[in-house]
Scaffold this active site. Sequence first.
Site, PDB file in Angstrom:
ATOM      1  N   HIS A  64       0.688  -1.061  -0.052  1.00 34.41           N
ATOM      2  CA  HIS A  64       0.011   0.129  -0.042  1.00 34.41           C
ATOM      3  C   HIS A  64       0.764   1.443  -0.117  1.00 34.41           C
ATOM      4  O   HIS A  64       0.694   2.188  -0.773  1.00 34.41           O
ATOM      5  CB  HIS A  64      -0.959  -0.010   1.390  1.00 34.41           C
ATOM      6  CG  HIS A  64      -1.676   1.130   1.620  1.00 34.41           C
ATOM      7  ND1 HIS A  64      -3.081   1.639   0.805  1.00 34.41           N
ATOM      8  CD2 HIS A  64      -1.526   2.466   2.021  1.00 34.41           C
ATOM      9  CE1 HIS A  64      -3.241   2.598   0.889  1.00 34.41           C
ATOM     10  NE2 HIS A  64      -2.332   3.185   1.783  1.00 34.41           N
ATOM     11  N   GLU A  65       1.853   1.245   0.879  1.00 31.85           N
ATOM     12  CA  GLU A  65       2.874   2.512   0.975  1.00 31.85           C
ATOM     13  C   GLU A  65       3.255   2.598  -0.383  1.00 31.85           C
ATOM     14  O   GLU A  65       3.710   3.640  -0.828  1.00 31.85           O
ATOM     15  CB  GLU A  65       3.630   2.217   2.041  1.00 31.85           C
ATOM     16  CG  GLU A  65       2.899   2.262   3.502  1.00 31.85           C
ATOM     17  CD  GLU A  65       2.014   3.384   3.742  1.00 31.85           C
ATOM     18  OE1 GLU A  65       2.273   4.454   3.264  1.00 31.85           O
ATOM     19  OE2 GLU A  65       1.043   3.244   4.444  1.00 31.85           O
ATOM     20  N   HIS A 122       1.766   4.509  -3.030  1.00 34.39           N
ATOM     21  CA  HIS A 122       1.699   5.985  -3.071  1.00 34.39           C
ATOM     22  C   HIS A 122       2.895   6.492  -3.835  1.00 34.39           C
ATOM     23  O   HIS A 122       3.091   7.452  -4.500  1.00 34.39           O
ATOM     24  CB  HIS A 122       1.950   6.383  -1.627  1.00 34.39           C
ATOM     25  CG  HIS A 122       0.811   6.289  -0.801  1.00 34.39           C
ATOM     26  ND1 HIS A 122      -0.518   6.702  -1.279  1.00 34.39           N
ATOM     27  CD2 HIS A 122       0.427   5.981   0.264  1.00 34.39           C
ATOM     28  CE1 HIS A 122      -1.505   6.743  -0.520  1.00 34.39           C
ATOM     29  NE2 HIS A 122      -0.940   6.248   0.666  1.00 34.39           N
ATOM     30  N   HIS A 145       2.882   8.800  -6.862  1.00 36.89           N
ATOM     31  CA  HIS A 145       3.998  10.062  -7.048  1.00 36.89           C
ATOM     32  C   HIS A 145       4.685   9.822  -8.444  1.00 36.89           C
ATOM     33  O   HIS A 145       5.092  10.983  -9.137  1.00 36.89           O
ATOM     34  CB  HIS A 145       5.029  10.019  -6.033  1.00 36.89           C
ATOM     35  CG  HIS A 145       5.968  11.338  -5.821  1.00 36.89           C
ATOM     36  ND1 HIS A 145       6.829  11.368  -5.123  1.00 36.89           N
ATOM     37  CD2 HIS A 145       5.845  12.406  -6.644  1.00 36.89           C
ATOM     38  CE1 HIS A 145       7.528  12.749  -5.192  1.00 36.89           C
ATOM     39  NE2 HIS A 145       6.731  12.919  -5.862  1.00 36.89           N
TER      40      HIS A 145
END
Length: 228
Positions: free
Chosen positions: A96-97, A100, A104
């Site tokens: 999940h991280e 991100h 980006h």
Amino acid sequence: MSLYWIIFIGFALLSWLVSSSLQNKFERYSKIPLPNGMTGKDVAEKMLRDNGIYDVKVISTPGHLTDHYNPGDHTINLSESVYYSNSVAAAAVAAHECGHAVQHATAYAPLKMRSAIVPVVSFASNIMTWVLLGGMLLINTFPQLLLFGIVLFATTTLFSFITLPVEINASQWALAWLSSAGITNAATHDKAVDALRAAAYTYVVAALGSLATLLYYIMIFMGSRNRN
């Protein structure tokens, strides 16, 4: 009991239930190992490489469920219970991280929008409580102060709602990759889905609670205008 307190207590209870559910699911799925033996760190590094991202470093950070992506220094910060753990929960959180980081790298519009208003939200959060308190006390003599507080609160509410698609999209990236990369299988993938869904609910409750509070302040302001 006023309508505000009913709503406040209701959302506080709902938030506690959702948070407790997330904690319970994380603990449960933390006990289910991945068959390939990969830790959260391994999962994060592989997902970054598979998506052509080589300028992001995966590091360990203190605390529990303190995992986050920092676009400023290009780091995936994983809590120790995720970084070192070989489990379905750790894989889901780590992926999940990394979602991100993929956002980006691909200039995902909602993430860019959220990042753009971070300075404004930070400023609003620092003074909002005092402005709203002063506005409530001076509602009959200086209603403009409460209006200013409402504008500040509206920025934090907007931030909460922009956060929703950012978090949901990161989970979609994570789950699609976990499956396609063979990190999860038929026996574990639904558990990863359940863990990330529980995490998403916390953001939904936070956003709705913020909206309800914003509407409450607006009602107070409009009521004072009608009395005048």
